[in-house]
Design a protein around this motif. Sequence first.
Motif, short mmCIF file in Angstrom:
data_model
loop_
_atom_site.label_atom_id
_atom_site.label_comp_id
_atom_site.label_asym_id
_atom_site.label_seq_id
_atom_site.Cartn_x
_atom_site.Cartn_y
_atom_site.Cartn_z
N LYS A 16 -8.92 -6.03 5.06
CA LYS A 16 -8.07 -5.25 4.19
C LYS A 16 -6.90 -5.66 3.17
CE LYS A 16 -11.27 -1.68 7.06
NZ LYS A 16 -11.21 -0.78 7.31
N ARG A 17 -6.33 -6.25 4.16
CA ARG A 17 -4.89 -5.98 4.07
C ARG A 17 -4.16 -7.66 3.83
NH1 ARG A 17 -4.19 -2.24 7.49
NH2 ARG A 17 -4.79 -1.07 5.36
N ARG A 18 -3.24 -7.84 3.34
CA ARG A 18 -2.44 -9.24 4.17
C ARG A 18 -2.81 -9.36 5.85
NH1 ARG A 18 2.12 -12.42 5.57
NH2 ARG A 18 3.60 -10.72 4.60
N ARG A 19 -3.23 -10.11 6.25
CA ARG A 19 -2.69 -10.57 7.78
C ARG A 19 -1.46 -11.61 7.94
NH1 ARG A 19 -7.44 -13.60 11.10
NH2 ARG A 19 -8.09 -11.50 11.15
N THR A 20 -0.42 -10.56 8.91
CA THR A 20 0.68 -10.51 8.91
C THR A 20 1.08 -11.97 10.67
OG1 THR A 20 1.43 -8.84 10.40
CG2 THR A 20 1.95 -9.06 7.67
N GLU A 21 2.10 -12.86 10.82
CA GLU A 21 2.24 -13.34 12.00
C GLU A 21 1.82 -12.71 12.79
OE1 GLU A 21 4.35 -17.20 13.65
OE2 GLU A 21 5.14 -16.26 12.39
N PRO A 37 -9.60 -7.66 13.91
CA PRO A 37 -9.99 -8.56 13.05
C PRO A 37 -9.65 -8.60 11.52
CG PRO A 37 -11.17 -8.38 14.88
CD PRO A 37 -10.33 -7.55 14.91
N SER A 38 -10.64 -7.23 11.03
CA SER A 38 -10.77 -7.01 9.58
C SER A 38 -9.22 -5.79 9.07
CB SER A 38 -12.14 -6.50 9.09
OG SER A 38 -12.08 -5.31 10.04
N ASN A 39 -8.59 -5.29 9.65
CA ASN A 39 -7.88 -4.14 9.35
C ASN A 39 -6.51 -4.59 10.18
OD1 ASN A 39 -7.00 -1.72 7.96
ND2 ASN A 39 -7.11 -0.51 10.18
N PRO A 40 -5.09 -5.65 9.65
CA PRO A 40 -3.93 -6.25 9.45
C PRO A 40 -3.54 -4.81 9.72
CG PRO A 40 -5.06 -7.21 8.05
CD PRO A 40 -6.16 -6.17 8.37
N MET A 41 -2.57 -4.61 10.61
CA MET A 41 -1.83 -3.34 11.39
C MET A 41 -0.34 -4.01 10.34
SD MET A 41 -3.26 -0.95 12.25
CE MET A 41 -2.18 0.24 11.50
N GLN A 42 0.06 -5.40 10.33
CA GLN A 42 1.23 -5.34 9.81
C GLN A 42 2.22 -4.60 10.60
OE1 GLN A 42 0.95 -4.22 5.76
NE2 GLN A 42 -0.18 -6.30 5.38
N GLY A 43 2.03 -4.55 11.32
CA GLY A 43 3.34 -4.10 12.82
C GLY A 43 3.49 -2.83 12.96
N THR A 44 2.58 -2.16 11.65
CA THR A 44 1.94 -0.28 12.51
C THR A 44 1.53 -0.29 13.59
OG1 THR A 44 2.12 -0.32 10.30
CG2 THR A 44 1.28 1.73 11.52
N ARG A 45 3.07 0.82 14.45
CA ARG A 45 2.31 1.17 16.00
C ARG A 45 1.44 1.86 15.62
NH1 ARG A 45 5.45 1.22 19.74
NH2 ARG A 45 3.64 0.10 20.46
N LEU A 46 -0.39 2.32 16.96
CA LEU A 46 -0.82 2.34 17.32
C LEU A 46 -0.30 3.84 18.36
CD1 LEU A 46 -3.66 -0.49 16.82
CD2 LEU A 46 -3.53 1.49 15.12
#
Length: 292
Positions: free
Chosen positions: A203-208, A143-152
Amino acid sequence: MSNVTSIHEFPDGTWADDGPTRGIEALIEAGEVLQFPHLPFVLNEAEKQFLDPRWADAKAKNISVRWPANELRGAVGSAAEMAALQAMIGRYAEQSEALALRLFPHYRGHLRRGNSSFRPVNVAGRETSWRKDDTRLHVDAFPSNPMQGTRLLRVFCNINPDGLPRQWRVGEPFEAHAKRYLPQIGRPLPGSAWLLEKLHITKRRRTESDYLMLKLHDHAKADAEFQRSSPQARVDFAPGTTWVVFSDQVLHAAMGGQYMMEQTFYLDAAHQLRSETSPRGTLERLLGRELR
């Protein structure tokens, strides 16, 4: 297991970057779990003292090292003990990175090291909210750490000294899971991502893409019938076993076990062998539009 995530086993017995190059990006990008039952993370005699939950701060879920600062968090002890614990976790980070580069040569130069953690507390019996309950099947989204499509990309290793496995459940493939819940998920409210960032909730913008991943995470965890009867299989990772997975793609639940190492790496989907297999790529294909 035809309707659930596949487990692919390899005989590797070395972490070293100069071991046999695998080039198995296609397998992990397809959502498989890569299992190495003969690849233990070996503790030295002094490090075995850390196989005790007393080293964990009661306020923290895990003991971790944050990079690039090399900062130890979530642990209690003397300065000397903390330095030794930090060195142990740092060594796991180095070995995991060497392994990842050998397994996935296409990612060389693109993997970014995330947190390294040691998890000495038993998974079973931990009291938490349903959203934070990792015994429920879920894909990772924060919720607080948008990954913006970055893989984990995550490298786990069971270091339990008592012969006890790390017990997981794995669920249906990501595309089937997305199809299950996407009809129930609308679009985010206009301006909501800007407001969340402005208020420092994120922490940064939450993308769709982030919005949809969070909704998939929450819908699955809140759905008792899904947790009970959806396609799934139990997987026991014995002590000395290492496994590697894209945890934002593979539905997983940690049901039991104690004493585990974990290393997270970040990878931009653009640097995958096939970027269209990423969760964001899959969601875009199912929705028939680009996610911003």
